[in-house]
Design a protein around this motif. Structure first.
Motif, PDB file in Angstrom:
ATOM      1  N   LEU A   1       0.827  -1.197   0.000  1.00  0.00           N
ATOM      2  CA  LEU A   1       0.000   0.000   0.000  1.00  0.00           C
ATOM      3  C   LEU A   1       0.867   1.255   0.000  1.00  0.00           C
ATOM      4  CD1 LEU A   1      -2.746  -0.919   2.647  1.00  0.00           C
ATOM      5  CD2 LEU A   1      -2.953  -0.987   0.158  1.00  0.00           C
ATOM      6  N   HIS A   2       0.513   2.217  -0.849  1.00  0.00           N
ATOM      7  CA  HIS A   2       1.127   3.545  -0.855  1.00  0.00           C
ATOM      8  C   HIS A   2       0.038   4.521  -0.424  1.00  0.00           C
ATOM      9  CE1 HIS A   2       4.798   2.367  -3.150  1.00  0.00           C
ATOM     10  NE2 HIS A   2       3.980   1.454  -3.631  1.00  0.00           N
ATOM     11  N   ARG A   3       0.125   4.992   0.801  1.00  0.00           N
ATOM     12  CA  ARG A   3      -0.945   5.849   1.326  1.00  0.00           C
ATOM     13  C   ARG A   3      -0.946   7.211   0.638  1.00  0.00           C
ATOM     14  NH1 ARG A   3      -3.416   6.540   7.348  1.00  0.00           N
ATOM     15  NH2 ARG A   3      -4.555   8.472   6.962  1.00  0.00           N
ATOM     16  N   LEU A   4      -2.143   7.643   0.217  1.00  0.00           N
ATOM     17  CA  LEU A   4      -2.311   8.951  -0.411  1.00  0.00           C
ATOM     18  C   LEU A   4      -2.825   9.984   0.570  1.00  0.00           C
ATOM     19  CD1 LEU A   4      -4.019   7.862  -3.756  1.00  0.00           C
ATOM     20  CD2 LEU A   4      -1.580   8.188  -3.310  1.00  0.00           C
ATOM     21  N   GLY A   5      -3.578   9.549   1.549  1.00  0.00           N
ATOM     22  CA  GLY A   5      -4.163  10.468   2.511  1.00  0.00           C
ATOM     23  C   GLY A   5      -5.252   9.768   3.296  1.00  0.00           C
TER      24      GLY A   5
ATOM     25  N   SER B   1       3.023   9.155 -10.957  1.00  0.00           N
ATOM     26  CA  SER B   1       2.194  10.326 -11.254  1.00  0.00           C
ATOM     27  C   SER B   1       1.116  10.530 -10.196  1.00  0.00           C
ATOM     28  CB  SER B   1       1.540  10.167 -12.638  1.00  0.00           C
ATOM     29  OG  SER B   1       2.510  10.145 -13.660  1.00  0.00           O
ATOM     30  N   ILE B   2       0.507   9.434  -9.738  1.00  0.00           N
ATOM     31  CA  ILE B   2      -0.548   9.535  -8.725  1.00  0.00           C
ATOM     32  C   ILE B   2       0.032   9.997  -7.392  1.00  0.00           C
ATOM     33  CG2 ILE B   2      -2.228   8.213  -7.385  1.00  0.00           C
ATOM     34  CD1 ILE B   2      -2.623   6.446  -9.876  1.00  0.00           C
ATOM     35  N   LEU B   3       1.170   9.442  -7.004  1.00  0.00           N
ATOM     36  CA  LEU B   3       1.801   9.834  -5.744  1.00  0.00           C
ATOM     37  C   LEU B   3       2.176  11.317  -5.755  1.00  0.00           C
ATOM     38  CD1 LEU B   3       4.110   6.737  -5.082  1.00  0.00           C
ATOM     39  CD2 LEU B   3       2.006   7.333  -3.871  1.00  0.00           C
ATOM     40  N   ARG B   4       2.726  11.784  -6.860  1.00  0.00           N
ATOM     41  CA  ARG B   4       3.102  13.193  -6.956  1.00  0.00           C
ATOM     42  C   ARG B   4       1.878  14.097  -6.892  1.00  0.00           C
ATOM     43  NH1 ARG B   4       7.715  12.483 -11.679  1.00  0.00           N
ATOM     44  NH2 ARG B   4       9.460  12.052 -10.246  1.00  0.00           N
ATOM     45  N   ALA B   5       0.789  13.685  -7.561  1.00  0.00           N
ATOM     46  CA  ALA B   5      -0.434  14.490  -7.555  1.00  0.00           C
ATOM     47  C   ALA B   5      -1.027  14.590  -6.157  1.00  0.00           C
ATOM     48  CB  ALA B   5      -1.459  13.893  -8.522  1.00  0.00           C
TER      49      ALA B   5
ATOM     50  N   GLY C   1       0.777  14.617  -3.505  1.00  0.00           N
ATOM     51  CA  GLY C   1       1.768  15.233  -2.634  1.00  0.00           C
ATOM     52  C   GLY C   1       2.475  14.254  -1.736  1.00  0.00           C
ATOM     53  N   ARG C   2       2.588  13.006  -2.190  1.00  0.00           N
ATOM     54  CA  ARG C   2       3.230  11.973  -1.396  1.00  0.00           C
ATOM     55  C   ARG C   2       4.638  11.707  -1.922  1.00  0.00           C
ATOM     56  NH1 ARG C   2       0.789  12.008   3.042  1.00  0.00           N
ATOM     57  NH2 ARG C   2       1.615   9.931   3.527  1.00  0.00           N
ATOM     58  N   PRO C   3       5.547  11.261  -1.052  1.00  0.00           N
ATOM     59  CA  PRO C   3       6.915  10.965  -1.505  1.00  0.00           C
ATOM     60  C   PRO C   3       6.929   9.803  -2.482  1.00  0.00           C
ATOM     61  CG  PRO C   3       6.591  10.214   0.754  1.00  0.00           C
ATOM     62  CD  PRO C   3       5.386  11.044   0.393  1.00  0.00           C
ATOM     63  N   VAL C   4       7.774   9.923  -3.485  1.00  0.00           N
ATOM     64  CA  VAL C   4       7.902   8.878  -4.496  1.00  0.00           C
ATOM     65  C   VAL C   4       9.130   8.046  -4.149  1.00  0.00           C
ATOM     66  CG1 VAL C   4       8.234   8.351  -6.925  1.00  0.00           C
ATOM     67  CG2 VAL C   4       6.833  10.311  -6.233  1.00  0.00           C
ATOM     68  N   SER C   5       8.909   6.796  -3.790  1.00  0.00           N
ATOM     69  CA  SER C   5      10.008   5.902  -3.451  1.00  0.00           C
ATOM     70  C   SER C   5      10.201   4.900  -4.583  1.00  0.00           C
ATOM     71  CB  SER C   5       9.726   5.166  -2.135  1.00  0.00           C
ATOM     72  OG  SER C   5       8.511   4.448  -2.228  1.00  0.00           O
ATOM     73  N   ARG C   6      11.228   4.117  -4.469  1.00  0.00           N
ATOM     74  CA  ARG C   6      11.481   3.077  -5.461  1.00  0.00           C
ATOM     75  C   ARG C   6      10.400   2.018  -5.342  1.00  0.00           C
ATOM     76  NH1 ARG C   6      13.957  -1.862  -5.961  1.00  0.00           N
ATOM     77  NH2 ARG C   6      15.075  -2.241  -7.919  1.00  0.00           N
ATOM     78  N   HIS C   7       9.630   1.792  -6.414  1.00  0.00           N
ATOM     79  CA  HIS C   7       8.545   0.826  -6.340  1.00  0.00           C
ATOM     80  C   HIS C   7       8.566  -0.147  -7.482  1.00  0.00           C
ATOM     81  CE1 HIS C   7       7.021   4.815  -7.906  1.00  0.00           C
ATOM     82  NE2 HIS C   7       6.903   4.054  -8.976  1.00  0.00           N
TER      83      HIS C   7
END
Length: 308
Positions: free
Chosen positions: A168-172, A295-299, A301-307
């Protein structure tokens, strides 16, 4: 055995009927039926029990389904790999979406991320990438099952749980508030507690949805009983039932723009729904999927890690 046969078999199995399966793969039902029957003859066993209300998998069909999904997923990854060599980002991204999390009309406010805008900009930058968007007919639980089965590449989910095999990559998060008719006894309250809501009649989303699971859990933890005679699969229907005095609901404040209802904060209970992008953790995403995730993580405002 051909991949086309497996594709039709999986579609029928997941949709529960030849008619719906044929609609999904955009092929005539007679052609899908003939192809599946040919596969059954080649394997020497029936894969479906044909019933009046649809079809059910036999033991052989149940055993074949995960293998068929894996083969189809491998075929898609192979095509994506070759496409990268041909130049430009290519491939198909199969994404699950939610009906209550995302963008609302301007008057109703942004909840977490403007997914249509993200996809539109991504399409301009990467016009050779195709999207397949699927709504959550079984809520976030359905999307998580589809990810584990290899039927989706990533999904927008609202869930308090993380099954094994899911990253999971939390967006908010989305905080839920009480929504009640203007004439309700609590409409003018500055805030309420879960105990204040013990005798209410509830309108809520289906049980497999993440927000419903979170709400049920919060009331159970507080020892407050809750009757939910009304279920609806979209927020507008929930609001309509509340507006007409049939019950109360818990909804995101930003998603409610209705003069006939009141929105009241709930000051106890864990009622913030985590919203995340989910991916399977046991396989690497394609280049197109990884780029869309970024693109979704950046939109959001979340940190972009190696995925990858």
């Amino acid at each position: 055995m051909e991949l086309r046969q497996l594709d039709y078999f999986v579609a029928v199995a997941e949709e529960g009927s030849f008619t719906k399966g044929a609609r999904r793969v955009r092929v005539a039902q007679s052609a899908v039926s003939a192809t599946v029957q040919k596969l059954e003859r080649e394997l020497g066993v029936p894969l479906f029990a044909r019933e009046a209300g649809g079809v059910a998998l036999t033991d052989a069909g149940t055993a074949l389904l995960p293998e068929a999904r894996a083969l189809l997923s491998a075929e898609r990854r192979a095509r994506d790999t070759v496409d990268q060599v041909r130049g430009g980002l290519r491939g198909t991204v199969r994404m699950g979406t939610l009906v209550m999390i995302g963008v609302r009309p301007a008057s109703r406010g942004l909840l977490v991320v403007d997914l249509p805008q993200v996809l539109g900009r991504f399409h301009v930058t990467h016009p050779l990438v195709r999207f397949q968007l699927r709504t959550a007919r079984r809520g976030s639980a359905g999307h998580l099952s589809a990810l584990l089965a290899g039927d989706l590449d990533l999904a927008l989910v609202g869930t308090v749980d993380r099954p094994d095999g899911i990253r999971l990559h939390r967006l908010g998060g989305v905080r839920l508030s009480l929504v009640c008719p203007r004439r309700h006894r609590l409409a003018d309250a500055s805030s309420v507690s879960l105990a204040d809501l013990a005798d209410e009649t509830w309108v809520d989303f289906p049980r497999l949805w993440g927000n419903r699971a979170m709400t049920d859990r919060a009331f159970a933890a507080a020892g407050v009983p809750r009757a939910v005679p009304f279920e609806a699969a979209d927020q507008d229907t929930v609001l309509g039932l509340v507006r007409n005095g049939l019950g109360v609901a818990l909804l995101p404040r930003a998603g409610v723009d209705d003069e006939e209802v009141a929105v009241v904060d709930v000051d106890d209970g864990d009622l913030e729904l985590p919203v995340s992008i989910a991916l399977p953790s046991d396989r690497e995403p394609s280049a197109a999927t990884a780029a869309l995730l970024t693109s979704i993580l950046r939109a959001a405002g979340r940190p972009v890690s190696r995925h990858r």
